[in-house]
Design a protein around this motif. Structure first.
Motif, PDB file in Angstrom:
ATOM      1  N   ILE A 182       0.871  -1.167   0.000  1.00 29.95           N
ATOM      2  CA  ILE A 182       0.000   0.000   0.000  1.00 29.95           C
ATOM      3  C   ILE A 182       0.914   1.224   0.000  1.00 29.95           C
ATOM      4  CG2 ILE A 182      -1.767   1.256   1.287  1.00 29.95           C
ATOM      5  CD1 ILE A 182      -2.460  -1.505   2.608  1.00 29.95           C
ATOM      6  N   SER A 183       0.682   2.142  -0.917  1.00 30.55           N
ATOM      7  CA  SER A 183       1.558   3.311  -1.017  1.00 30.55           C
ATOM      8  C   SER A 183       0.730   4.584  -1.137  1.00 30.55           C
ATOM      9  CB  SER A 183       2.494   3.173  -2.214  1.00 30.55           C
ATOM     10  OG  SER A 183       1.761   2.953  -3.403  1.00 30.55           O
ATOM     11  N   THR A 184       1.323   5.687  -0.701  1.00 23.92           N
ATOM     12  CA  THR A 184       0.673   6.982  -0.798  1.00 23.92           C
ATOM     13  C   THR A 184       1.741   8.061  -0.922  1.00 23.92           C
ATOM     14  OG1 THR A 184      -1.014   8.421   0.177  1.00 23.92           O
ATOM     15  CG2 THR A 184       0.502   7.331   1.711  1.00 23.92           C
ATOM     16  N   SER A 185       1.348   9.217  -1.441  1.00 22.92           N
ATOM     17  CA  SER A 185       2.242  10.369  -1.604  1.00 22.92           C
ATOM     18  C   SER A 185       1.438  11.646  -1.432  1.00 22.92           C
ATOM     19  CB  SER A 185       2.865  10.398  -3.010  1.00 22.92           C
ATOM     20  OG  SER A 185       3.736   9.342  -3.218  1.00 22.92           O
ATOM     21  N   ASP A 186       2.156  12.711  -1.054  1.00 26.36           N
ATOM     22  CA  ASP A 186       1.498  14.019  -0.973  1.00 26.36           C
ATOM     23  C   ASP A 186       2.304  15.108  -1.669  1.00 26.36           C
ATOM     24  OD1 ASP A 186       3.573  14.607   0.792  1.00 26.36           O
ATOM     25  OD2 ASP A 186       2.287  14.843   2.537  1.00 26.36           O
ATOM     26  N   GLY A 187       3.357  14.740  -2.393  1.00 23.45           N
ATOM     27  CA  GLY A 187       4.203  15.721  -3.071  1.00 23.45           C
ATOM     28  C   GLY A 187       5.417  16.134  -2.264  1.00 23.45           C
ATOM     29  N   GLU A 188       5.451  15.742  -0.993  1.00 22.52           N
ATOM     30  CA  GLU A 188       6.612  16.012  -0.136  1.00 22.52           C
ATOM     31  C   GLU A 188       7.155  14.733   0.494  1.00 22.52           C
ATOM     32  OE1 GLU A 188       5.932  19.123   2.686  1.00 22.52           O
ATOM     33  OE2 GLU A 188       5.027  20.425   1.174  1.00 22.52           O
ATOM     34  N   LYS A 189       6.234  13.816   0.803  1.00 20.36           N
ATOM     35  CA  LYS A 189       6.622  12.538   1.401  1.00 20.36           C
ATOM     36  C   LYS A 189       5.815  11.425   0.747  1.00 20.36           C
ATOM     37  CE  LYS A 189       8.338  12.241   5.559  1.00 20.36           C
ATOM     38  NZ  LYS A 189       8.415  12.051   7.011  1.00 20.36           N
ATOM     39  N   SER A 190       6.392  10.240   0.781  1.00 22.13           N
ATOM     40  CA  SER A 190       5.695   9.027   0.363  1.00 22.13           C
ATOM     41  C   SER A 190       5.837   7.998   1.463  1.00 22.13           C
ATOM     42  CB  SER A 190       6.270   8.473  -0.948  1.00 22.13           C
ATOM     43  OG  SER A 190       5.908   9.289  -2.030  1.00 22.13           O
ATOM     44  N   HIS A 191       5.003   6.992   1.396  1.00 20.55           N
ATOM     45  CA  HIS A 191       5.026   5.929   2.391  1.00 20.55           C
ATOM     46  C   HIS A 191       4.566   4.643   1.717  1.00 20.55           C
ATOM     47  CE1 HIS A 191       3.399   3.506   5.784  1.00 20.55           C
ATOM     48  NE2 HIS A 191       4.474   3.969   6.377  1.00 20.55           N
ATOM     49  N   MET A 192       5.216   3.542   2.067  1.00 24.81           N
ATOM     50  CA  MET A 192       4.809   2.222   1.601  1.00 24.81           C
ATOM     51  C   MET A 192       4.786   1.281   2.799  1.00 24.81           C
ATOM     52  SD  MET A 192       6.892   1.643  -1.990  1.00 24.81           S
ATOM     53  CE  MET A 192       8.532   1.930  -1.321  1.00 24.81           C
ATOM     54  N   HIS A 193       3.809   0.407   2.830  1.00 21.69           N
ATOM     55  CA  HIS A 193       3.793  -0.674   3.824  1.00 21.69           C
ATOM     56  C   HIS A 193       3.019  -1.844   3.247  1.00 21.69           C
ATOM     57  CE1 HIS A 193      -0.131   1.145   4.827  1.00 21.69           C
ATOM     58  NE2 HIS A 193      -0.441  -0.024   5.361  1.00 21.69           N
ATOM     59  N   ASN A 194       3.220  -3.005   3.849  1.00 20.20           N
ATOM     60  CA  ASN A 194       2.513  -4.183   3.352  1.00 20.20           C
ATOM     61  C   ASN A 194       1.168  -4.277   4.045  1.00 20.20           C
ATOM     62  OD1 ASN A 194       4.037  -4.961   5.741  1.00 20.20           O
ATOM     63  ND2 ASN A 194       3.190  -6.986   5.383  1.00 20.20           N
ATOM     64  N   GLY A 195       0.199  -4.827   3.337  1.00 15.49           N
ATOM     65  CA  GLY A 195      -1.130  -4.961   3.905  1.00 15.49           C
ATOM     66  C   GLY A 195      -1.932  -6.005   3.156  1.00 15.49           C
ATOM     67  N   CYS A 196      -3.000  -6.438   3.769  1.00 18.24           N
ATOM     68  CA  CYS A 196      -3.860  -7.430   3.117  1.00 18.24           C
ATOM     69  C   CYS A 196      -5.329  -7.177   3.405  1.00 18.24           C
ATOM     70  CB  CYS A 196      -3.467  -8.842   3.519  1.00 18.24           C
ATOM     71  SG  CYS A 196      -3.578  -9.126   5.283  1.00 18.24           S
ATOM     72  N   TRP A 197      -5.641  -6.116   4.125  1.00 18.83           N
ATOM     73  CA  TRP A 197      -7.031  -5.792   4.429  1.00 18.83           C
ATOM     74  C   TRP A 197      -7.541  -4.859   3.349  1.00 18.83           C
ATOM     75  CZ3 TRP A 197      -6.680  -4.389  10.322  1.00 18.83           C
ATOM     76  CH2 TRP A 197      -6.233  -5.497  11.033  1.00 18.83           C
ATOM     77  N   ILE A 198      -7.757  -5.430   2.184  1.00 15.31           N
ATOM     78  CA  ILE A 198      -8.150  -4.685   0.996  1.00 15.31           C
ATOM     79  C   ILE A 198      -9.297  -5.437   0.353  1.00 15.31           C
ATOM     80  CG2 ILE A 198      -7.355  -3.982  -1.304  1.00 15.31           C
ATOM     81  CD1 ILE A 198      -4.496  -3.991   0.148  1.00 15.31           C
ATOM     82  N   SER A 199     -10.303  -4.697  -0.100  1.00 14.87           N
ATOM     83  CA  SER A 199     -11.452  -5.366  -0.684  1.00 14.87           C
ATOM     84  C   SER A 199     -12.144  -4.465  -1.701  1.00 14.87           C
ATOM     85  CB  SER A 199     -12.449  -5.729   0.421  1.00 14.87           C
ATOM     86  OG  SER A 199     -13.576  -6.372  -0.124  1.00 14.87           O
ATOM     87  N   PRO A 200     -12.598  -5.052  -2.815  1.00 13.92           N
ATOM     88  CA  PRO A 200     -13.468  -4.270  -3.703  1.00 13.92           C
ATOM     89  C   PRO A 200     -14.724  -3.877  -2.924  1.00 13.92           C
ATOM     90  CG  PRO A 200     -12.803  -6.333  -4.740  1.00 13.92           C
ATOM     91  CD  PRO A 200     -12.385  -6.410  -3.313  1.00 13.92           C
ATOM     92  N   MET A 201     -15.190  -2.663  -3.119  1.00 15.04           N
ATOM     93  CA  MET A 201     -16.345  -2.165  -2.371  1.00 15.04           C
ATOM     94  C   MET A 201     -17.545  -1.868  -3.268  1.00 15.04           C
ATOM     95  SD  MET A 201     -15.183  -2.236   0.675  1.00 15.04           S
ATOM     96  CE  MET A 201     -16.523  -1.461   1.521  1.00 15.04           C
ATOM     97  N   SER A 202     -17.301  -1.628  -4.547  1.00 11.14           N
ATOM     98  CA  SER A 202     -18.365  -1.259  -5.473  1.00 11.14           C
ATOM     99  C   SER A 202     -17.885  -1.521  -6.891  1.00 11.14           C
ATOM    100  CB  SER A 202     -18.704   0.226  -5.291  1.00 11.14           C
ATOM    101  OG  SER A 202     -19.572   0.673  -6.295  1.00 11.14           O
ATOM    102  N   HIS A 203     -18.828  -1.823  -7.762  1.00 12.71           N
ATOM    103  CA  HIS A 203     -18.507  -1.987  -9.184  1.00 12.71           C
ATOM    104  C   HIS A 203     -18.875  -0.742  -9.984  1.00 12.71           C
ATOM    105  CE1 HIS A 203     -17.486  -6.114  -8.498  1.00 12.71           C
ATOM    106  NE2 HIS A 203     -18.662  -6.351  -7.978  1.00 12.71           N
ATOM    107  N   LYS A 204     -19.920  -0.033  -9.567  1.00 11.39           N
ATOM    108  CA  LYS A 204     -20.392   1.160 -10.271  1.00 11.39           C
ATOM    109  C   LYS A 204     -20.576   2.278  -9.269  1.00 11.39           C
ATOM    110  CE  LYS A 204     -22.779  -1.468 -13.826  1.00 11.39           C
ATOM    111  NZ  LYS A 204     -24.048  -1.747 -14.456  1.00 11.39           N
ATOM    112  N   PRO A 205     -19.607   3.131  -9.044  1.00 10.91           N
ATOM    113  CA  PRO A 205     -18.288   3.153  -9.655  1.00 10.91           C
ATOM    114  C   PRO A 205     -17.354   2.147  -8.981  1.00 10.91           C
ATOM    115  CG  PRO A 205     -18.440   4.935  -8.076  1.00 10.91           C
ATOM    116  CD  PRO A 205     -19.791   4.251  -8.108  1.00 10.91           C
TER     117      PRO A 205
END
Length: 180
Positions: free
Chosen positions: A24-47
């Motif tokens: 899982i990664s994120t950025s804000d233009g000044e810092k970034s962060h990465m970590h491992n994760g597995c609590w991820i799930s599709p929540m909707s198809h439309k959208p």
């Protein structure tokens, strides 16, 4: 990141199921962060939307609130050694290997170059769950990178000298703007 698992009496049951490993990664233009994760799930198809759990103790939680963007890299089975290096402290592109990281076209977040697949999401909302936030992301990119098996959490095994990626890293780049 499952830092509170030792306090949760339900963890042995949860760990019984099989699930893929994500970075899982994120950025804000000044810092970034990465970590491992597995609590991820599709929540909707439309959208198309994804739900992503992020521990509040990770600096990534503050970064994602500022940048409102997230990337998911589904780790390939043949990236186990890379994941172990990551978990033992190689948590920046320089330490992991700059060739191992690419940047999302829509969000600019770091992604693992040779992952099975990538998702990029703009974060629409988050819910405070206690020691985690549940992020709700509008999926803007979903790509299969390689048609190889993914690395299951259950198959990683015990890892020694784990260094939790609590802190982000300096990453000053101009990031794409969120389209309206």
């Amino acid at each position: 990141m499952d830092t509170g698992a030792k306090f949760d009496w339900t963890e042995p049951v949860y760990d019984f199921r099989r699930r893929g490993t994500f970075i899982i990664s994120t950025s804000d233009g000044e810092k970034s962060h990465m970590h491992n994760g597995c609590w991820i799930s599709p929540m909707s198809h439309k959208p198309p939307r994804m739900g992503i759990a992020m521990a509040k103790e990770m600096e990534g939680a503050a970064i994602v609130q500022r940048g409102r963007r997230i990337g998911l890299s589904l780790v390939a089975e043949d990236q186990k050694d890379l994941l172990i290096r990551f978990l033992q402290g190689a948590q920046t592109p320089e330490k992991l290997g700059v060739e191992e990281i690419i940047y999302g076209e829509q969000t600019g977040v770091p992604l693992w170059a040779n992952a099975v697949a990538h998702f990029e999401c703009w974060i629409d909302d988050w819910i405070d769950l206690g020691d985690f936030y549940w992020l709700i992301g509008n999926t803007v990119t979903a790509k299969i990178i390689r048609e190889v098996p993914d690395l299951l959490v259950n198959d990683i095994g015990a890892i020694t000298k784990v260094k939790m990626p609590f802190r982000g890293y300096a990453d000053v780049r101009t990031l794409p703007e969120r389209p309206n």
